[in-house]
Design a protein around this motif. Structure first.
Motif, PDB file in Angstrom:
ATOM      1  N   THR A 123       0.924  -0.974  -0.053  1.00 31.95           N
ATOM      2  CA  THR A 123       0.015   0.377  -0.197  1.00 31.95           C
ATOM      3  C   THR A 123       1.168   1.450  -0.092  1.00 31.95           C
ATOM      4  O   THR A 123       0.439   2.064  -0.383  1.00 31.95           O
ATOM      5  N   GLU A 124       2.035   1.289   1.331  1.00 35.72           N
ATOM      6  CA  GLU A 124       2.758   2.232   0.222  1.00 35.72           C
ATOM      7  C   GLU A 124       4.108   2.731  -0.148  1.00 35.72           C
ATOM      8  O   GLU A 124       4.257   3.906  -0.416  1.00 35.72           O
ATOM      9  N   ARG A 125       3.548   1.294  -1.165  1.00 35.61           N
ATOM     10  CA  ARG A 125       4.748   1.329  -2.441  1.00 35.61           C
ATOM     11  C   ARG A 125       5.898   1.948  -2.187  1.00 35.61           C
ATOM     12  O   ARG A 125       6.859   3.181  -2.465  1.00 35.61           O
ATOM     13  N   TYR A 156       7.731   6.185   0.233  1.00 31.84           N
ATOM     14  CA  TYR A 156       7.452   6.265  -1.997  1.00 31.84           C
ATOM     15  C   TYR A 156       8.844   7.439  -2.307  1.00 31.84           C
ATOM     16  O   TYR A 156       7.770   8.745  -1.569  1.00 31.84           O
ATOM     17  N   PHE A 157       9.388   7.635  -2.798  1.00 32.95           N
ATOM     18  CA  PHE A 157       9.796   9.111  -3.828  1.00 32.95           C
ATOM     19  C   PHE A 157      10.387   8.671  -5.205  1.00 32.95           C
ATOM     20  O   PHE A 157      11.387   7.647  -5.272  1.00 32.95           O
ATOM     21  N   MET A 182      -4.117  13.663  -1.985  1.00 31.47           N
ATOM     22  CA  MET A 182      -5.373  11.965  -1.717  1.00 31.47           C
ATOM     23  C   MET A 182      -4.186  11.586  -1.621  1.00 31.47           C
ATOM     24  O   MET A 182      -3.539  10.367  -0.021  1.00 31.47           O
ATOM     25  N   GLY A 185       2.626  11.824   0.373  1.00 27.68           N
ATOM     26  CA  GLY A 185       3.799  11.135   0.133  1.00 27.68           C
ATOM     27  C   GLY A 185       4.189  11.899   1.103  1.00 27.68           C
ATOM     28  O   GLY A 185       4.004  12.531   1.956  1.00 27.68           O
ATOM     29  N   TYR A 189       4.138  17.697  -4.514  1.00 25.36           N
ATOM     30  CA  TYR A 189       3.115  17.956  -4.800  1.00 25.36           C
ATOM     31  C   TYR A 189       2.371  19.180  -3.498  1.00 25.36           C
ATOM     32  O   TYR A 189       2.367  20.657  -4.324  1.00 25.36           O
ATOM     33  N   THR A 203      -2.825  14.278   2.360  1.00 27.91           N
ATOM     34  CA  THR A 203      -3.327  12.858   2.958  1.00 27.91           C
ATOM     35  C   THR A 203      -2.027  11.878   2.609  1.00 27.91           C
ATOM     36  O   THR A 203      -2.235  11.789   1.395  1.00 27.91           O
ATOM     37  N   ASP A 204      -1.840  10.990   3.749  1.00 30.02           N
ATOM     38  CA  ASP A 204      -1.186   9.631   3.630  1.00 30.02           C
ATOM     39  C   ASP A 204      -1.442   8.733   4.495  1.00 30.02           C
ATOM     40  O   ASP A 204      -1.626   9.180   5.428  1.00 30.02           O
ATOM     41  N   ILE A 205      -1.628   7.307   3.876  1.00 32.62           N
ATOM     42  CA  ILE A 205      -2.111   6.198   4.858  1.00 32.62           C
ATOM     43  C   ILE A 205      -0.329   5.937   5.548  1.00 32.62           C
ATOM     44  O   ILE A 205      -0.615   5.305   6.815  1.00 32.62           O
ATOM     45  N   GLY A 231      -3.147   8.983   7.312  1.00 31.85           N
ATOM     46  CA  GLY A 231      -5.341   7.813   7.251  1.00 31.85           C
ATOM     47  C   GLY A 231      -5.277   7.623   5.604  1.00 31.85           C
ATOM     48  O   GLY A 231      -4.859   8.148   5.091  1.00 31.85           O
ATOM     49  N   ASN A 267      -2.873  10.435  -7.309  1.00 35.32           N
ATOM     50  CA  ASN A 267      -1.630  10.239  -7.428  1.00 35.32           C
ATOM     51  C   ASN A 267      -0.864   8.970  -6.866  1.00 35.32           C
ATOM     52  O   ASN A 267      -0.076   8.129  -5.700  1.00 35.32           O
ATOM     53  N   LEU A 268      -2.123   7.802  -7.376  1.00 37.49           N
ATOM     54  CA  LEU A 268      -1.763   5.981  -6.799  1.00 37.49           C
ATOM     55  C   LEU A 268      -2.174   5.197  -7.919  1.00 37.49           C
ATOM     56  O   LEU A 268      -3.257   5.180  -7.980  1.00 37.49           O
TER      57      LEU A 268
HETATM   58  N1  SAM Z   1       2.575  12.082  -4.697  1.00 38.66           N
HETATM   59  C1  SAM Z   1       3.904  11.704  -3.286  1.00 38.66           C
HETATM   60  C2  SAM Z   1       4.767  11.223  -5.124  1.00 38.66           C
HETATM   61  O1  SAM Z   1       4.692  11.997  -5.713  1.00 38.66           O
HETATM   62  O2  SAM Z   1       6.069  11.140  -4.322  1.00 38.66           O
HETATM   63  C3  SAM Z   1       3.673   9.947  -3.726  1.00 38.66           C
HETATM   64  C4  SAM Z   1       2.705   9.090  -4.470  1.00 38.66           C
HETATM   65  S1  SAM Z   1       3.104   7.058  -4.242  1.00 38.66           S
HETATM   66  C5  SAM Z   1       2.722   6.905  -5.237  1.00 38.66           C
HETATM   67  C6  SAM Z   1       1.393   6.556  -3.535  1.00 38.66           C
HETATM   68  C7  SAM Z   1       1.610   7.420  -1.924  1.00 38.66           C
HETATM   69  O3  SAM Z   1      -0.234   7.036  -1.827  1.00 38.66           O
HETATM   70  C8  SAM Z   1       2.327   6.726  -0.821  1.00 38.66           C
HETATM   71  O4  SAM Z   1       2.828   7.449  -0.275  1.00 38.66           O
HETATM   72  C9  SAM Z   1       1.252   5.841   0.008  1.00 38.66           C
HETATM   73  O5  SAM Z   1       1.675   5.076   1.365  1.00 38.66           O
HETATM   74  C10 SAM Z   1      -0.061   6.500  -0.375  1.00 38.66           C
HETATM   75  N2  SAM Z   1      -1.488   5.687  -0.055  1.00 38.66           N
HETATM   76  C11 SAM Z   1      -1.953   5.165  -0.741  1.00 38.66           C
HETATM   77  N3  SAM Z   1      -2.997   4.012  -0.176  1.00 38.66           N
HETATM   78  C12 SAM Z   1      -3.725   5.256   0.381  1.00 38.66           C
HETATM   79  C13 SAM Z   1      -4.494   5.759   0.868  1.00 38.66           C
HETATM   80  N4  SAM Z   1      -5.714   4.828   0.837  1.00 38.66           N
HETATM   81  N5  SAM Z   1      -4.972   6.951   1.616  1.00 38.66           N
HETATM   82  C14 SAM Z   1      -4.503   7.770   1.342  1.00 38.66           C
HETATM   83  N6  SAM Z   1      -2.433   7.218   0.760  1.00 38.66           N
HETATM   84  C15 SAM Z   1      -2.387   6.278   0.642  1.00 38.66           C
END
Ligand code: SAM
Length: 345
Positions: A123-125, A156-157, A182, A185, A189, A203-205, A231, A267-268
């Motif tokens: 989930t956290e990529r 993630y980065f 949403m 990270g 952004y 927000t980020d989980i 969250g 961005n997921l």
């Molecule tokens: N936008 C950032 C960037 O460009 O570096 C991070 C993008 S990364 C692909 C996706 C992020 O979404 C991760 O940090 C992950 O922890 C978070 N994430 C995944 N599922 C989530 C959820 N259900 N709610 C909030 N964040 C979530």
């Protein structure tokens, strides 16, 4: 000038060099030289060389300081930089280590060299890393006038997406614009958008990502414009009722942020479409959604567009403002972005 050298066959050269280097015996003042089918490795102390090696006098040239890793390796390695961390993407661990050593030996500024050890996952990529040189995965990355502190091992980065992020950041139209990021990270952004004048909710989980985001907001002087929340964005926003949220101790900001956003960043790419109902709940009367997706090259934008329409219509008119390929992701798979303007009917 004749200097003491260990003489080995070229195929044993790298292993021998490493053994000698481990005992600090390689003399960096002189070049390792191939001659007459042998390799000559200059050493600092002939008497300290283990007996199994053949030490001879050899006329090794003085070494010019290598300015780039290719001088050491004899080929041009591929690598990326993230602040003082150099990132490799090598399948062969030995080749990766050779490149890491060459980078440290050269003029490339590097505190550490790491190699990708897995794909981004979960989930956290976040991905696994092999640390090949130096001691860490923490970096300070600079991008379009902002600084981002982060630890590759916990968040993630990708520095590769800088241009795309900048394209989106530049769309912030006015002071006080409401942006909801949403999947924020460490804030690449959120932070520049706040710098451009936006009021941002991020927000980020992953709680480590949000901790870094808060540090980065401070570091870039925009902490007062960013609200960072840990969250699952669905629970944080409106997935659960207010009573349920209060029972669960989950922060329910639905009343604060429903119908609030002028701009939403999603961005997921693997699963963003699952969050479009949440995005539509956040959207104000006129809102642009930046939706990232991975799709097959045969129809790169169709699925994202259809998903946005399914979630937003008929409450909103949907106009697709941009369809863009960000990069190629895998054979025949593209990382794309669709910018969609939602206007309440
Ligand atoms: N936008 C950032 C960037 O460009 O570096 C991070 C993008 S990364 C692909 C996706 C992020 O979404 C991760 O940090 C992950 O922890 C978070 N994430 C995944 N599922 C989530 C959820 N259900 N709610 C909030 N964040 C979530």
């Amino acid at each position: 000038m004749a200097v003491p050298c260990v003489r080995v066959r070229p195929e044993d050269g790298e292993a021998t060099r490493r053994r000698l280097a481990a005992d600090d015996l390689v003399d960096d003042e002189y070049a390792i030289t191939a001659s007459d089918g042998w390799l000559y490795i200059p050493v600092t102390d002939a008497d300290a060389v283990p007996g199994e090696f053949d030490v001879v006098e050899f006329d090794a040239p003085e070494r010019r300081t290598p300015t780039n890793p290719a001088d050491v390796l004899g080929f041009e390695p591929t690598y990326e930089r993230l602040g003082d961390v150099v990132i490799l993407d090598e399948d062969d661990p030995e080749r990766a280590q050779r490149i890491a050593d060459a980078i440290l030996e050269s003029d490339v500024r590097a505190e550490s060299v790491v190699n990708r050890a897995s794909k981004v996952k979960g989930t956290e990529r976040v991905r696994d890393w092999d640390v090949l040189a130096g001691d860490g995965t923490e970096a300070v990355h600079r991008e379009y006038g902002c600084e981002f502190e982060l630890d590759l091992a916990t968040v993630y980065f990708s520095p590769r997406l800088a241009t795309e992020r900048h394209r989106v950041v530049e769309q912030v139209e006015r002071e006080g614009e409401h942006v909801f990021d949403m999947f924020a990270g460490v804030g690449p952004y959120a932070v520049p958008m706040a710098k451009a004048g936006a009021e941002v909710v991020a927000t980020d989980i992953n709680e480590d990502a949000i901790a870094y985001l808060e540090r980065n907001a401070e570091r870039n002087g925009v902490a007062d414009r960013i609200t960072a929340i840990v969250g699952d964005v669905r629970n944080v926003v409106s997935g659960s009722s207010r009573e349920q949220s209060e029972r669960d101790g989950v922060r329910d900001v639905a009343s604060e942020y429903e119908n609030w956003a002028d701009r939403i960043v999603m961005n997921l790419p693997h699963t963003a479409d699952e969050f479009l109902d949440t995005a539509v709940a956040l959207a104000g009367d006129d809102c642009v959604i930046h939706l990232y997706d991975f799709e097959h090259e045969d129809d790169p934008y169709g699925p994202a567009e259809a998903a946005i329409r399914a979630a937003a219509e008929p409450e909103y008119d949907v106009e697709i403002e941009t369809r863009r390929t960000v990069r190629s992701y895998a054979p025949h798979e593209l990382n794309v972005v669709v910018d969609a303007r939602l206007t309440r009917r």
